[in-house]
Design an enzyme around this catalytic site. Structure first.
Site, PDB file in Angstrom:
ATOM      1  N   ASP A   1       0.842  -1.056  -0.085  1.00  0.00           N
ATOM      2  CA  ASP A   1       0.159   0.079  -0.095  1.00  0.00           C
ATOM      3  C   ASP A   1       1.144   1.414   0.187  1.00  0.00           C
ATOM      4  O   ASP A   1       1.662   1.500   1.131  1.00  0.00           O
ATOM      5  CB  ASP A   1      -0.803  -0.121   1.181  1.00  0.00           C
ATOM      6  CG  ASP A   1      -1.726   1.106   1.305  1.00  0.00           C
ATOM      7  OD1 ASP A   1      -1.612   2.078   0.372  1.00  0.00           O
ATOM      8  OD2 ASP A   1      -2.780   1.032   2.087  1.00  0.00           O
TER       9      ASP A   1
ATOM     10  N   TYR B   1      -3.648   9.477   0.189  1.00  0.00           N
ATOM     11  CA  TYR B   1      -3.474   8.927   1.609  1.00  0.00           C
ATOM     12  C   TYR B   1      -2.758   7.846   1.851  1.00  0.00           C
ATOM     13  O   TYR B   1      -2.867   6.951   1.342  1.00  0.00           O
ATOM     14  CB  TYR B   1      -5.219   8.667   2.065  1.00  0.00           C
ATOM     15  CG  TYR B   1      -5.397   8.832   3.583  1.00  0.00           C
ATOM     16  CD1 TYR B   1      -5.263  10.062   4.017  1.00  0.00           C
ATOM     17  CD2 TYR B   1      -5.366   7.751   4.077  1.00  0.00           C
ATOM     18  CE1 TYR B   1      -5.396  10.117   5.532  1.00  0.00           C
ATOM     19  CE2 TYR B   1      -5.626   7.458   5.433  1.00  0.00           C
ATOM     20  CZ  TYR B   1      -5.659   8.854   6.276  1.00  0.00           C
ATOM     21  OH  TYR B   1      -5.813   8.733   7.549  1.00  0.00           O
TER      22      TYR B   1
ATOM     23  N   ASN C   1      16.505  -8.286   0.798  1.00  0.00           N
ATOM     24  CA  ASN C   1      15.313  -9.212   0.620  1.00  0.00           C
ATOM     25  C   ASN C   1      14.326  -8.401   1.147  1.00  0.00           C
ATOM     26  O   ASN C   1      14.284  -7.613   2.193  1.00  0.00           O
ATOM     27  CB  ASN C   1      15.668 -10.274   1.375  1.00  0.00           C
ATOM     28  CG  ASN C   1      14.741 -11.339   0.984  1.00  0.00           C
ATOM     29  OD1 ASN C   1      13.443 -11.106   1.154  1.00  0.00           O
ATOM     30  ND2 ASN C   1      14.939 -12.467   0.554  1.00  0.00           N
TER      31      ASN C   1
ATOM     32  N   ASP D   1      -7.824  -7.571   0.045  1.00  0.00           N
ATOM     33  CA  ASP D   1      -7.763  -6.237   0.830  1.00  0.00           C
ATOM     34  C   ASP D   1      -8.583  -6.222   2.158  1.00  0.00           C
ATOM     35  O   ASP D   1      -9.615  -6.612   2.198  1.00  0.00           O
ATOM     36  CB  ASP D   1      -7.886  -5.038  -0.003  1.00  0.00           C
ATOM     37  CG  ASP D   1      -7.631  -3.688   0.324  1.00  0.00           C
ATOM     38  OD1 ASP D   1      -6.521  -3.775   1.190  1.00  0.00           O
ATOM     39  OD2 ASP D   1      -8.223  -2.718   0.281  1.00  0.00           O
TER      40      ASP D   1
ATOM     41  N   TYR E   1       0.174  -1.074  15.133  1.00  0.00           N
ATOM     42  CA  TYR E   1      -0.920  -1.137  14.126  1.00  0.00           C
ATOM     43  C   TYR E   1      -0.382  -0.313  12.897  1.00  0.00           C
ATOM     44  O   TYR E   1      -0.354   0.995  13.035  1.00  0.00           O
ATOM     45  CB  TYR E   1      -2.219  -1.000  14.591  1.00  0.00           C
ATOM     46  CG  TYR E   1      -3.191  -1.078  13.456  1.00  0.00           C
ATOM     47  CD1 TYR E   1      -3.496  -2.155  12.931  1.00  0.00           C
ATOM     48  CD2 TYR E   1      -3.840  -0.186  12.793  1.00  0.00           C
ATOM     49  CE1 TYR E   1      -4.393  -2.579  11.910  1.00  0.00           C
ATOM     50  CE2 TYR E   1      -4.685  -0.129  11.616  1.00  0.00           C
ATOM     51  CZ  TYR E   1      -5.046  -1.422  11.297  1.00  0.00           C
ATOM     52  OH  TYR E   1      -5.838  -1.606  10.123  1.00  0.00           O
TER      53      TYR E   1
ATOM     54  N   LYS F   1      -3.934  -3.588   7.849  1.00  0.00           N
ATOM     55  CA  LYS F   1      -3.824  -5.300   7.809  1.00  0.00           C
ATOM     56  C   LYS F   1      -2.849  -5.569   6.942  1.00  0.00           C
ATOM     57  O   LYS F   1      -2.494  -4.569   6.075  1.00  0.00           O
ATOM     58  CB  LYS F   1      -5.549  -5.494   7.454  1.00  0.00           C
ATOM     59  CG  LYS F   1      -5.971  -5.500   8.762  1.00  0.00           C
ATOM     60  CD  LYS F   1      -5.636  -6.937   9.566  1.00  0.00           C
ATOM     61  CE  LYS F   1      -6.295  -7.032  10.990  1.00  0.00           C
ATOM     62  NZ  LYS F   1      -5.719  -7.846  11.877  1.00  0.00           N
ATOM     63  N   ASP F   2      -2.548  -6.669   6.755  1.00  0.00           N
ATOM     64  CA  ASP F   2      -1.690  -7.335   5.859  1.00  0.00           C
ATOM     65  C   ASP F   2      -1.864  -7.793   4.422  1.00  0.00           C
ATOM     66  O   ASP F   2      -0.994  -8.029   3.652  1.00  0.00           O
ATOM     67  CB  ASP F   2      -0.899  -8.402   6.477  1.00  0.00           C
ATOM     68  CG  ASP F   2      -0.757  -8.167   8.229  1.00  0.00           C
ATOM     69  OD1 ASP F   2       0.069  -7.325   8.498  1.00  0.00           O
ATOM     70  OD2 ASP F   2      -1.365  -8.896   8.961  1.00  0.00           O
ATOM     71  N   ASP F   3      -3.296  -7.620   4.198  1.00  0.00           N
ATOM     72  CA  ASP F   3      -3.731  -7.824   3.010  1.00  0.00           C
ATOM     73  C   ASP F   3      -2.929  -8.797   2.144  1.00  0.00           C
ATOM     74  O   ASP F   3      -2.291  -8.399   1.068  1.00  0.00           O
ATOM     75  CB  ASP F   3      -3.797  -6.405   2.073  1.00  0.00           C
ATOM     76  CG  ASP F   3      -4.584  -5.258   3.081  1.00  0.00           C
ATOM     77  OD1 ASP F   3      -5.359  -5.625   3.924  1.00  0.00           O
ATOM     78  OD2 ASP F   3      -4.203  -4.137   3.020  1.00  0.00           O
TER      79      ASP F   3
ATOM     80  N   SER G   1      -4.052 -30.252 -14.511  1.00  0.00           N
ATOM     81  CA  SER G   1      -3.249 -31.647 -14.513  1.00  0.00           C
ATOM     82  C   SER G   1      -2.543 -31.931 -13.339  1.00  0.00           C
ATOM     83  O   SER G   1      -1.051 -31.889 -13.591  1.00  0.00           O
ATOM     84  CB  SER G   1      -2.258 -31.174 -15.883  1.00  0.00           C
ATOM     85  OG  SER G   1      -3.012 -30.958 -17.026  1.00  0.00           O
TER      86      SER G   1
ATOM     87  N   ASP H   1     -15.192   0.760   4.816  1.00  0.00           N
ATOM     88  CA  ASP H   1     -13.784   0.349   4.450  1.00  0.00           C
ATOM     89  C   ASP H   1     -13.763  -1.010   3.980  1.00  0.00           C
ATOM     90  O   ASP H   1     -12.688  -1.681   4.110  1.00  0.00           O
ATOM     91  CB  ASP H   1     -12.978   0.855   5.463  1.00  0.00           C
ATOM     92  CG  ASP H   1     -12.614   2.036   5.518  1.00  0.00           C
ATOM     93  OD1 ASP H   1     -13.078   2.921   5.012  1.00  0.00           O
ATOM     94  OD2 ASP H   1     -11.633   2.356   6.467  1.00  0.00           O
TER      95      ASP H   1
ATOM     96  N   TYR I   1      -2.756  -4.908  18.409  1.00  0.00           N
ATOM     97  CA  TYR I   1      -2.103  -3.980  17.513  1.00  0.00           C
ATOM     98  C   TYR I   1      -2.929  -3.034  16.889  1.00  0.00           C
ATOM     99  O   TYR I   1      -2.726  -2.618  15.975  1.00  0.00           O
ATOM    100  CB  TYR I   1      -1.268  -4.766  16.476  1.00  0.00           C
ATOM    101  CG  TYR I   1      -0.142  -5.567  17.130  1.00  0.00           C
ATOM    102  CD1 TYR I   1       1.080  -5.086  17.346  1.00  0.00           C
ATOM    103  CD2 TYR I   1      -0.004  -7.022  17.169  1.00  0.00           C
ATOM    104  CE1 TYR I   1       2.295  -5.506  18.088  1.00  0.00           C
ATOM    105  CE2 TYR I   1       0.911  -7.714  18.032  1.00  0.00           C
ATOM    106  CZ  TYR I   1       2.086  -6.919  18.392  1.00  0.00           C
ATOM    107  OH  TYR I   1       3.140  -7.716  18.790  1.00  0.00           O
TER     108      TYR I   1
HETATM  109  C1  F6R Z   1      -8.129  -1.105   7.604  1.00  0.00           C
HETATM  110  C2  F6R Z   1      -7.812   0.264   6.861  1.00  0.00           C
HETATM  111  C3  F6R Z   1      -8.736   1.364   7.078  1.00  0.00           C
HETATM  112  C4  F6R Z   1      -8.206   2.275   8.016  1.00  0.00           C
HETATM  113  C5  F6R Z   1      -9.486   3.290   8.521  1.00  0.00           C
HETATM  114  C6  F6R Z   1      -8.779   4.259   9.280  1.00  0.00           C
HETATM  115  O1  F6R Z   1      -6.907  -1.852   6.868  1.00  0.00           O
HETATM  116  O2  F6R Z   1      -6.939   0.552   6.007  1.00  0.00           O
HETATM  117  O3  F6R Z   1     -10.072   0.633   7.487  1.00  0.00           O
HETATM  118  O4  F6R Z   1      -7.828   1.653   9.358  1.00  0.00           O
HETATM  119  O5  F6R Z   1      -9.963   3.951   7.377  1.00  0.00           O
HETATM  120  O6  F6R Z   1      -7.569   5.141   8.878  1.00  0.00           O
HETATM  121  P1  F6R Z   1      -6.831   6.133   9.348  1.00  0.00           P
HETATM  122  O7  F6R Z   1      -6.195   5.726  10.639  1.00  0.00           O
HETATM  123  O8  F6R Z   1      -5.813   6.277   8.622  1.00  0.00           O
HETATM  124  O9  F6R Z   1      -7.791   7.557   9.533  1.00  0.00           O
HETATM  125 MG    MG Z   2      -4.266   1.856   3.061  1.00  0.00          MG
HETATM  126 MG    MG Z   3      -4.815  -2.605   1.732  1.00  0.00          MG
END
Ligand code: F6R
Ligand code: MG
Ligand code: MG
Length: 364
Positions: A11, A90, A104, A131, A229, A232-234, A243, A287, A348
């Site tokens: 990201d 953003y 790496n 995602d 935090y 997330k790790d997506d 085959s 989201d 986290y």
């Molecule tokens: C979840 C994600 C979104 C943000 C949320 C708050 O992985 O990326 O849900 O956590 O939009 O974002 P911030 O803290 O950047 O305002």
């Molecule tokens: Mg993001």
């Molecule tokens: Mg993402």
């Protein structure tokens, strides 16, 4: 010839908020990878997005963990991040957790799944990218594809699949691996991967040594790298098909449930995973809901041909409808568990910052 398929994602910034990748930046990534193709660093590539994640799918002959390939991805993400900063996207560079590349890309923030393979005369390659969720979100569908005969008919009726597959499970907190085989160890496997926040399927191998690796899944856990935090790790996965491996239709069948995953808003909620075409690869409602996209290709001499957007199909409409119904239901719980993740999984997130206030205020 041995070809390596590398899917590396990060990201690097999005618009608006964490919704989707800004299209001109994907074009920029294509320009950069085109240059790497001209310089014979890679053979072929496809750039796409899963919500706010930029996905670089690359083929080459440099093997897995190639410094050159990882550096190419890192430099590309850095370039895109600088551009994203300049135009005010953003969450820029959200997943680039280190300043300098050290050989790496693992442990630096981006997610990575790679397979080195001896190309068969016809080699279908399928990639999935999610995602607003975590690597363990792949446990359920990977189990369905490679171990559940109710999903994958070939496990029952095709002699080439009948002996099952071997799974490499990772404890993502300890970075330790365990190999288990199905069908023999199925209950043991489920005992572990039913806890997808800790045990994650990293690889699947064919039991036929001539076929080798069947699937690789990214297991990079951002919070363990950053200590806090940072989204997330997506996760992403690269999977071989047909085959001796599950058919394309058996792979995508694994996503028809709309299974519940951790992630969604603020990485702090449970939600159903919606399979979508690239056109809808954007996380909007609360989201989310968490999404998965799937692309399929035929690989020949490293070239990716005949790309298909696998969930761009009305046969997934029902799943999407059900996901919307489940989303309504679970959303109506608001901040209550199990809509919100249990405290153990909120460690986290931003919640501990709130709970801290009361630390000294509880009394007898
Ligand atoms: C979840 C994600 C979104 C943000 C949320 C708050 O992985 O990326 O849900 O956590 O939009 O974002 P911030 O803290 O950047 O305002
Ligand atoms: Mg993001
Ligand atoms: Mg993402």
């Amino acid at each position: 010839m041995k070809t390596t398929v590398s899917l590396i994602k990060a990201d690097i910034g999005s618009s608006p908020g964490h919704v989707t990748v800004y299209e001109p930046l994907m074009e920029r990534a294509e320009e950069l990878l085109d240059k790497a193709k001209d310089e014979n660093i890679i053979i072929d590539f496809v750039v796409f997005n899963a919500g706010d994640d930029t996905e670089l799918l690359m083929t080459h002959e440099r093997g897995v963990d190639s410094e050159e390939i990882h550096k190419l991805a890192w430099d590309t993400f850095m370039d895109l991040t600088n551009e994203a900063k300049a135009i005010g996207l953003y969450g820029t560079g959200q997943d680039l957790l280190k300043d300098t590349f050290a050989g790496n890309i693992k442990g630096m923030g981006p997610g990575i799944a790679e397979i080195e393979l001896e190309e068969r005369p016809a080699e279908p390659i399928i990639v999935f990218a999610m995602d607003k969720t975590e690597p363990g979100a792949f446990n359920y569908p990977i189990f369905q594809m490679f171990a559940n005969p109710f999903n994958t008919a070939g496990l029952v009726i095709d002699p080439k699949l009948h002996s099952g597959f071997q799974f490499s499970v990772m404890d993502i907190y300890k970075a330790k691996f365990l190999e288990l085989s199905c069908p023999e160890d199925m209950y043991d496997l489920l005992a572990l991967i039913g806890a997808p926040g800790k045990y994650v399927i990293k690889y699947v191998n064919s039991k036929d040594p001539a076929l080798g690796r069947a699937a690789a899944i990214s297991t990079d856990k951002l919070s363990l790298v950053a200590g806090k935090y940072v989204g997330k790790d997506d996760p992403v996965a690269v999977i071989r098909s047909q085959s001796g491996f599950p058919a394309v239709g058996e792979l995508v069948e694994a996503f028809t449930l709309g299974h519940l995953v951790s992630g969604w808003m603020r990485g702090s909620h449970r939600g159903p995973l919606m399979p979508v075409p690239l056109e809808y690869s954007q996380c909007v409602r609360f989201d989310g809901p968490p999404r998965v996209v799937g692309l399929g290709f035929q690989l020949k001499n490293g070239l990716l041909r005949g790309g298909v957007d696998l969930f761009d199909d009305p046969s997934f409409d029902r799943t999407r409808e059900r996901v919307n119904e489940i989303a309504d239901y679970i959303r109506s719980h608001g901040p209550f568990e199990p809509s919100r993740l249990p405290l153990s999984e909120m460690e986290y997130t931003t919640l501990p910052g709130i709970l801290k206030k009361f630390e000294d205020k509880f009394h007898d």
